[in-house]
Design an enzyme around this catalytic site. Structure first.
Site, PDB file in Angstrom:
ATOM      1  N   ALA A  66       0.874  -1.167   0.000  1.00  0.00           N
ATOM      2  CA  ALA A  66       0.000   0.000   0.000  1.00  0.00           C
ATOM      3  C   ALA A  66       0.918   1.225   0.000  1.00  0.00           C
ATOM      4  O   ALA A  66       2.076   1.143   0.422  1.00  0.00           O
ATOM      5  CB  ALA A  66      -0.887  -0.026   1.226  1.00  0.00           C
ATOM      6  N   GLY A 111       0.515  -4.808   1.033  1.00  0.00           N
ATOM      7  CA  GLY A 111      -0.681  -4.817   0.185  1.00  0.00           C
ATOM      8  C   GLY A 111      -0.474  -5.560  -1.129  1.00  0.00           C
ATOM      9  O   GLY A 111      -1.426  -6.057  -1.727  1.00  0.00           O
ATOM     10  N   GLU A 114      -0.908  -9.148  -0.282  1.00  0.00           N
ATOM     11  CA  GLU A 114      -2.351  -9.315  -0.027  1.00  0.00           C
ATOM     12  C   GLU A 114      -3.138  -9.352  -1.345  1.00  0.00           C
ATOM     13  O   GLU A 114      -4.072 -10.136  -1.502  1.00  0.00           O
ATOM     14  CB  GLU A 114      -2.830  -8.178   0.884  1.00  0.00           C
ATOM     15  CG  GLU A 114      -2.251  -8.301   2.292  1.00  0.00           C
ATOM     16  CD  GLU A 114      -2.420  -7.050   3.136  1.00  0.00           C
ATOM     17  OE1 GLU A 114      -2.146  -5.944   2.628  1.00  0.00           O
ATOM     18  OE2 GLU A 114      -2.826  -7.169   4.300  1.00  0.00           O
ATOM     19  N   GLU A 134       4.564  -5.058   7.336  1.00  0.00           N
ATOM     20  CA  GLU A 134       3.876  -3.911   7.956  1.00  0.00           C
ATOM     21  C   GLU A 134       4.379  -3.578   9.352  1.00  0.00           C
ATOM     22  O   GLU A 134       4.445  -2.405   9.734  1.00  0.00           O
ATOM     23  CB  GLU A 134       2.357  -4.174   8.020  1.00  0.00           C
ATOM     24  CG  GLU A 134       1.647  -4.054   6.689  1.00  0.00           C
ATOM     25  CD  GLU A 134       1.607  -5.348   5.886  1.00  0.00           C
ATOM     26  OE1 GLU A 134       2.380  -6.274   6.193  1.00  0.00           O
ATOM     27  OE2 GLU A 134       0.799  -5.425   4.953  1.00  0.00           O
TER      28      GLU A 134
HETATM   29  N1  CAA Z   1       4.639   3.060  -0.987  1.00  0.00           N
HETATM   30  C1  CAA Z   1       5.032   4.172  -1.616  1.00  0.00           C
HETATM   31  N2  CAA Z   1       6.172   4.255  -2.308  1.00  0.00           N
HETATM   32  C2  CAA Z   1       6.943   3.162  -2.381  1.00  0.00           C
HETATM   33  C3  CAA Z   1       6.580   1.945  -1.752  1.00  0.00           C
HETATM   34  C4  CAA Z   1       5.357   1.914  -1.039  1.00  0.00           C
HETATM   35  N3  CAA Z   1       4.887   0.789  -0.453  1.00  0.00           N
HETATM   36  N4  CAA Z   1       7.545   1.031  -1.987  1.00  0.00           N
HETATM   37  C5  CAA Z   1       8.477   1.647  -2.736  1.00  0.00           C
HETATM   38  N5  CAA Z   1       8.121   2.933  -2.979  1.00  0.00           N
HETATM   39  C6  CAA Z   1       8.851   3.941  -3.743  1.00  0.00           C
HETATM   40  C7  CAA Z   1      10.053   4.456  -2.969  1.00  0.00           C
HETATM   41  O1  CAA Z   1       9.664   5.453  -2.048  1.00  0.00           O
HETATM   42  C8  CAA Z   1      10.923   4.975  -4.085  1.00  0.00           C
HETATM   43  O2  CAA Z   1      10.421   6.227  -4.491  1.00  0.00           O
HETATM   44  P1  CAA Z   1      11.452   7.436  -4.800  1.00  0.00           P
HETATM   45  O3  CAA Z   1      12.279   6.948  -5.951  1.00  0.00           O
HETATM   46  O4  CAA Z   1      10.535   8.574  -5.145  1.00  0.00           O
HETATM   47  O5  CAA Z   1      12.263   7.632  -3.556  1.00  0.00           O
HETATM   48  C9  CAA Z   1      10.626   4.000  -5.223  1.00  0.00           C
HETATM   49  O6  CAA Z   1       9.408   3.365  -4.894  1.00  0.00           O
HETATM   50  C10 CAA Z   1      11.692   2.923  -5.346  1.00  0.00           C
HETATM   51  O7  CAA Z   1      11.824   2.287  -4.078  1.00  0.00           O
HETATM   52  P2  CAA Z   1      13.250   2.118  -3.333  1.00  0.00           P
HETATM   53  O8  CAA Z   1      14.172   3.217  -3.714  1.00  0.00           O
HETATM   54  O9  CAA Z   1      12.960   1.934  -1.884  1.00  0.00           O
HETATM   55  O10 CAA Z   1      13.744   0.759  -4.017  1.00  0.00           O
HETATM   56  P3  CAA Z   1      14.734  -0.310  -3.377  1.00  0.00           P
HETATM   57  O11 CAA Z   1      15.092  -1.236  -4.478  1.00  0.00           O
HETATM   58  O12 CAA Z   1      15.831   0.332  -2.637  1.00  0.00           O
HETATM   59  O13 CAA Z   1      13.838  -1.115  -2.300  1.00  0.00           O
HETATM   60  C11 CAA Z   1      11.841  -2.216  -1.514  1.00  0.00           C
HETATM   61  C12 CAA Z   1      12.724  -1.876  -2.726  1.00  0.00           C
HETATM   62  C13 CAA Z   1      12.604  -3.176  -0.585  1.00  0.00           C
HETATM   63  C14 CAA Z   1      10.593  -2.893  -2.028  1.00  0.00           C
HETATM   64  C15 CAA Z   1      11.513  -0.908  -0.745  1.00  0.00           C
HETATM   65  O14 CAA Z   1      11.010   0.034  -1.676  1.00  0.00           O
HETATM   66  C16 CAA Z   1      10.504  -1.083   0.333  1.00  0.00           C
HETATM   67  O15 CAA Z   1      10.823  -1.584   1.398  1.00  0.00           O
HETATM   68  N6  CAA Z   1       9.243  -0.647   0.092  1.00  0.00           N
HETATM   69  C17 CAA Z   1       8.204  -0.690   1.082  1.00  0.00           C
HETATM   70  C18 CAA Z   1       7.684  -2.103   1.284  1.00  0.00           C
HETATM   71  C19 CAA Z   1       6.640  -2.124   2.371  1.00  0.00           C
HETATM   72  O16 CAA Z   1       6.909  -1.854   3.515  1.00  0.00           O
HETATM   73  N7  CAA Z   1       5.408  -2.487   1.996  1.00  0.00           N
HETATM   74  C20 CAA Z   1       4.302  -2.565   2.904  1.00  0.00           C
HETATM   75  C21 CAA Z   1       3.551  -1.264   2.929  1.00  0.00           C
HETATM   76  S1  CAA Z   1       2.379  -1.217   4.234  1.00  0.00           S
HETATM   77  C22 CAA Z   1       1.005  -1.993   3.633  1.00  0.00           C
HETATM   78  O17 CAA Z   1       1.003  -2.518   2.537  1.00  0.00           O
HETATM   79  C23 CAA Z   1      -0.164  -1.950   4.559  1.00  0.00           C
HETATM   80  C24 CAA Z   1      -1.309  -2.816   4.192  1.00  0.00           C
HETATM   81  O18 CAA Z   1      -1.289  -4.020   4.404  1.00  0.00           O
HETATM   82  C25 CAA Z   1      -2.500  -2.224   3.657  1.00  0.00           C
END
Ligand code: CAA
Length: 261
Positions: A66, A111, A114, A134
């Protein structure tokens, strides 16, 4: 269908829905969620769409979760609405009267995992990484992870993954039953389409009744599930495809062309 964040393509009986926001690793904001729900509901209306493949644009992610930017400043009231929006779209997929295959390119996190779990079958690239991270963000899963993950992999494994936020590789996901097939990265879409094409050749109403019986039947007691299955089975006998399928077998004909009637 015109959308901002997703693409919809058609190839014979298959529709491919691609979440196309690679700069944010296809993260699900409210607009993306609404577009996915709208597209799938429309595709469900077309008789010539028999199978849907859901995937993510770019090489790196199916969906990285998400949208954290959208969630960061939510109040509890808005967070509940966000969760309910996501859950409703994922339930639309689960209940869609067509099979939906998730083609998991890379990251399927939070998400994204999911979303994949709401699909009927998960085909993963050997580079895919899955998890429910999360708790690392100070929240619990909100789009059904606490419910669908234990149903797929068992309570203990679900708790291990959710409590630790561990991100697992495709081989491990296959081993625990989180995905159903792992294929070489370069072949992902071809193999997902091959699977979709095989399903699309079968009698559509029989596939639908099977989906209904499995989804509803496994959420109830065995006796009720079996009664539901008998009703689903009975209804397939109202179709031309049942007559044709059985006649073709008895006449030793190969390659039945099911009409979806
Ligand atoms: N939301 C918004 N933006 C996201 C994102 C997310 N879930 N995941 C990645 N992005 C964005 C980053 O902010 C980045 O944007 P910028 O270039 O503008 O900075 C871009 O995507 C590329 O990401 P990274 O630079 O972080 O890429 P990476 O290769 O270094 O890492 C990754 C990849 C490990 C997937 C890392 O992006 C990450 O950890 N993302 C978040 C994963 C996460 O925690 N997901 C769960 C979200 S909570 C949820 O989903 C709640 C629910 O159940 C409803």
């Amino acid at each position: 269908m015109e959308f901002r964040y997703i693409r919809v393509e058609r190839e014979e009986y298959i529709a491919i829905v691609t979440i196309d926001r690679p700069q944010a690793l296809n993260a699900l904001n409210t607009a993306v969620l609404i577009e996915i729900g709208t597209a799938l509901k429309e595709l469900a209306l077309y008789d010539d769409v028999r199978v849907i493949i859901l995937t993510g644009a770019g090489d790196k992610a199916f969906v990285a979760g998400a949208d954290i930017g959208e969630m960061a400043n939510l109040t509890p009231v808005r967070a509940r609405e966000f969760a309910l929006t996501g859950q409703a779209v994922l339930s639309t997929i689960e209940d869609l009267p067509k099979p939906v295959i998730a083609a998991i390119t890379g990251y399927a996190l939070g998400g994204g995992c999911e979303l994949a779990m709401a699909c009927d079958i998960r085909v993963a690239s050997d580079k895919a990484k899955l998890g429910q991270p999360e708790v690392s963000l100070g929240v619990c899963p909100g789009f059904g992870g606490t419910q669908r993950l234990p149903r797929l992999v068992g309570k203990g494994m679900a708790k291990k993954l959710i409590f630790t936020g561990e991100i697992i590789d495709a081989a491990t996901a296959l081993q625990i039953g989180l995905v159903d097939m792992v294929v070489p990265h370069a072949e992902l879409m071809a193999r997902a389409k091959e699977l979709a094409a095989t399903i699309a050749q079968k009698a559509p109403f029989a596939v639908l009744q099977s989906k209904l019986a499995i989804n509803r039947g496994t959420e109830t007691d065995l006796a009720t599930g079996l009664a539901l299955e008998a009703e689903c089975f009975a209804q397939t006998f109202s179709t031309e495809d049942q007559k044709e399928g059985m006649r073709a077998f008895l006449e030793k004909k190969k390659n039945v062309q099911f009409k979806g009637k």
